[in-house]
Design a protein around this motif. Structure first.
Motif, PDB file in Angstrom:
ATOM      1  N   UNK A   1      11.142  18.988  -9.960  1.00 55.27           N
ATOM      2  CA  UNK A   1       9.837  19.067  -9.306  1.00 55.27           C
ATOM      3  C   UNK A   1       9.102  17.756  -9.586  1.00 55.27           C
ATOM      4  N   UNK A   2       8.277  17.321  -8.651  1.00 52.71           N
ATOM      5  CA  UNK A   2       7.619  16.019  -8.847  1.00 52.71           C
ATOM      6  C   UNK A   2       6.228  16.020  -8.235  1.00 52.71           C
ATOM      7  N   UNK A   3       5.397  15.187  -8.797  1.00 53.13           N
ATOM      8  CA  UNK A   3       4.078  14.903  -8.229  1.00 53.13           C
ATOM      9  C   UNK A   3       4.099  13.478  -7.684  1.00 53.13           C
TER      10      UNK A   3
ATOM     11  N   UNK B   1       0.808  -1.230   0.000  1.00 55.20           N
ATOM     12  CA  UNK B   1       0.000   0.000   0.000  1.00 55.20           C
ATOM     13  C   UNK B   1       0.838   1.275   0.000  1.00 55.20           C
ATOM     14  N   UNK B   2       2.150   1.129   0.319  1.00 49.66           N
ATOM     15  CA  UNK B   2       3.031   2.298   0.336  1.00 49.66           C
ATOM     16  C   UNK B   2       3.700   2.556  -1.008  1.00 49.66           C
ATOM     17  N   UNK B   3       3.374   1.741  -2.009  1.00 49.53           N
ATOM     18  CA  UNK B   3       3.937   1.966  -3.342  1.00 49.53           C
ATOM     19  C   UNK B   3       3.373   3.271  -3.895  1.00 49.53           C
ATOM     20  N   UNK B   4       4.264   4.197  -4.245  1.00 51.67           N
ATOM     21  CA  UNK B   4       3.842   5.497  -4.761  1.00 51.67           C
ATOM     22  C   UNK B   4       4.372   5.700  -6.178  1.00 51.67           C
ATOM     23  N   UNK B   5       3.629   6.474  -6.941  1.00 48.72           N
ATOM     24  CA  UNK B   5       4.064   6.854  -8.293  1.00 48.72           C
ATOM     25  C   UNK B   5       4.657   8.250  -8.187  1.00 48.72           C
TER      26      UNK B   5
ATOM     27  N   UNK C   1      -4.177  17.907 -15.606  1.00 48.94           N
ATOM     28  CA  UNK C   1      -4.207  16.726 -16.475  1.00 48.94           C
ATOM     29  C   UNK C   1      -4.043  15.439 -15.663  1.00 48.94           C
ATOM     30  N   UNK C   2      -3.186  15.498 -14.639  1.00 43.49           N
ATOM     31  CA  UNK C   2      -3.000  14.315 -13.778  1.00 43.49           C
ATOM     32  C   UNK C   2      -4.291  13.993 -13.031  1.00 43.49           C
ATOM     33  N   UNK C   3      -4.954  15.033 -12.548  1.00 41.06           N
ATOM     34  CA  UNK C   3      -6.185  14.836 -11.763  1.00 41.06           C
ATOM     35  C   UNK C   3      -7.303  14.203 -12.585  1.00 41.06           C
ATOM     36  N   UNK C   4      -7.192  14.278 -13.912  1.00 41.01           N
ATOM     37  CA  UNK C   4      -8.211  13.682 -14.779  1.00 41.01           C
ATOM     38  C   UNK C   4      -7.954  12.197 -15.055  1.00 41.01           C
ATOM     39  N   UNK C   5      -6.764  11.722 -14.696  1.00 40.55           N
ATOM     40  CA  UNK C   5      -6.431  10.307 -14.903  1.00 40.55           C
ATOM     41  C   UNK C   5      -7.258   9.452 -13.951  1.00 40.55           C
ATOM     42  N   UNK C   6      -7.794   8.370 -14.454  1.00 39.61           N
ATOM     43  CA  UNK C   6      -8.647   7.486 -13.637  1.00 39.61           C
ATOM     44  C   UNK C   6      -7.827   6.733 -12.592  1.00 39.61           C
ATOM     45  N   UNK C   7      -8.513   6.342 -11.503  1.00 36.60           N
ATOM     46  CA  UNK C   7      -7.952   5.472 -10.455  1.00 36.60           C
ATOM     47  C   UNK C   7      -6.859   6.143  -9.621  1.00 36.60           C
TER      48      UNK C   7
ATOM     49  N   UNK D   1      -5.977   8.289  -6.241  1.00 36.41           N
ATOM     50  CA  UNK D   1      -6.531   8.585  -4.918  1.00 36.41           C
ATOM     51  C   UNK D   1      -6.064   9.944  -4.410  1.00 36.41           C
ATOM     52  N   UNK D   2      -4.759  10.180  -4.426  1.00 36.12           N
ATOM     53  CA  UNK D   2      -4.221  11.460  -3.951  1.00 36.12           C
ATOM     54  C   UNK D   2      -3.091  11.936  -4.870  1.00 36.12           C
ATOM     55  N   UNK D   3      -2.910  13.272  -4.904  1.00 35.48           N
ATOM     56  CA  UNK D   3      -1.822  13.887  -5.663  1.00 35.48           C
ATOM     57  C   UNK D   3      -1.142  14.907  -4.749  1.00 35.48           C
ATOM     58  N   UNK D   4       0.157  14.774  -4.605  1.00 38.10           N
ATOM     59  CA  UNK D   4       0.896  15.701  -3.746  1.00 38.10           C
ATOM     60  C   UNK D   4       2.093  16.252  -4.518  1.00 38.10           C
ATOM     61  N   UNK D   5       2.258  17.575  -4.478  1.00 44.16           N
ATOM     62  CA  UNK D   5       3.383  18.206  -5.169  1.00 44.16           C
ATOM     63  C   UNK D   5       4.589  18.272  -4.243  1.00 44.16           C
ATOM     64  N   UNK D   6       5.763  17.970  -4.794  1.00 41.20           N
ATOM     65  CA  UNK D   6       7.019  18.062  -4.044  1.00 41.20           C
ATOM     66  C   UNK D   6       8.014  18.839  -4.905  1.00 41.20           C
TER      67      UNK D   6
END
Length: 310
Positions: free
Chosen positions: A137-139, A56-60, A96-102, A104-109
């Motif tokens: 920069x990354x999401x 569950x901690x796998x992040x993109x 554009x990222x927020x429109x991708x299906x599936x 749960x959360x998006x965080x900017x770093x």
């Protein structure tokens, strides 16, 4: 009915006292078996929880191009470095990222935040400041379910302005396969160990019943029904299972507290957790008591079948 039940309880306790060493042998057998069962279940349950935590901690992590300032409302004017202008592409990639299906959360770093975190771990990165910062920069994106990580990463990687996407690739697949294997083999191993436990305890109780074969024959000669004969032995097996679960329960409670104190800090740094003692100890103790009583009582019933056949 109730009077007979209490009479059977009294008989079962007297029989345990009368057959002193055989009772000790049966209780010891239950005790040893439950220690193994408790230790095995503790390891399997916590490894399964850790595997789920890793899963569950796998992040993109989607890195943007260096010339992209997606979270900056104002940017330096390309024609005049001393002047700032409104960013025409403000949050364009985020939208554009927020429109991708599936997702749960998006965080900017930001690259500055990443450099700060990196220098806390690797001090040599303090040399990289300002334009020398090699990071992007990354999401950081979390998929709705672990199984959707790969498809989300693929779709995000196709967005213009995204330099590269990291989600673990084959390592992530191995993590998912490991988590699945732990659940499958852990369940199979627990069932196998319980069957072995039933076999060992049944044979131990059978020995105690064989030593009282004459007693059973006399009861049958005077006309006692099979159900009446079974009850004291059934309850005796339950007492044996209950007594045999006391020491393993206390031992597991102590060992688990020590193990939790030893491993929890290290796991916490990796955002992983074991079951806390307050939730795990009552659960494992309850499981061992129930297993002890069930295999003790039903082990007694199974052992008596040959002696009650006409």
């Amino acid at each position: 009915m109730i009077r007979n039940f209490f009479r059977h309880i009294g008989e079962s306790l007297k029989n345990m006292k009368r057959n002193g060493w055989m009772t000790v042998a049966a209780v010891s057998s239950v005790m040893i078996t439950l220690v193994l069962v408790g230790a095995f279940l503790s390891v399997i349950m916590n490894v399964s929880k850790l595997a789920s935590g890793i899963e569950n901690n796998v992040r993109i992590v989607a890195f943007t191009n260096l010339d992209i300032h997606d979270q900056s409302q104002k940017i330096v004017d390309p024609k005049d470095n001393a002047k700032q202008i409104e960013n025409p592409n403000y949050k364009k990639i985020y939208d554009q990222i927020s429109k991708v299906a599936d997702i749960k959360t998006i965080k900017f770093s930001s690259r500055e935040e990443q450099l700060k975190q990196l220098t806390e771990t690797i001090p040599t990165y303090k040399l990289f400041k300002g334009d020398a910062n090699p990071l992007y920069d990354a999401y950081i994106i979390e998929a709705s379910t672990p199984g959707k990580v790969q498809s989300v990463a693929k779709n995000v990687g196709q967005i213009s302005g995204i330099n590269k996407v990291n989600y673990g690739g084959s390592n992530t697949k191995q993590i998912f396969a490991f988590a699945k294997a732990i659940r499958l083999w852990g369940l199979g191993g627990a069932i196998l160990l319980l069957l072995v436990a039933i076999f060992l305890i049944q044979n131990t109780i059978r020995i105690t019943i064989m030593s009282r074969q004459r007693e059973i024959q006399i009861m049958r000669l005077v006309g006692a029904k099979n159900g009446y004969i079974r009850w004291p032995f059934f309850l005796e097996g339950a007492w044996v299972g209950l007594l045999g679960s006391i020491v393993p329960s206390v031992l597991m409670a102590w060992v688990y507290r020590v193990a939790f104190i030893s491993f929890a800090p290290t796991l916490h740094t990796q955002q992983l957790t074991m079951y806390t003692p307050s939730e795990f100890i009552p659960m494992i103790v309850g499981i061992m008591v129930v297993i002890g009583v069930l295999i003790g009582s039903f082990g007694a019933l199974l052992s008596m079948r040959r002696f009650l056949k006409i």
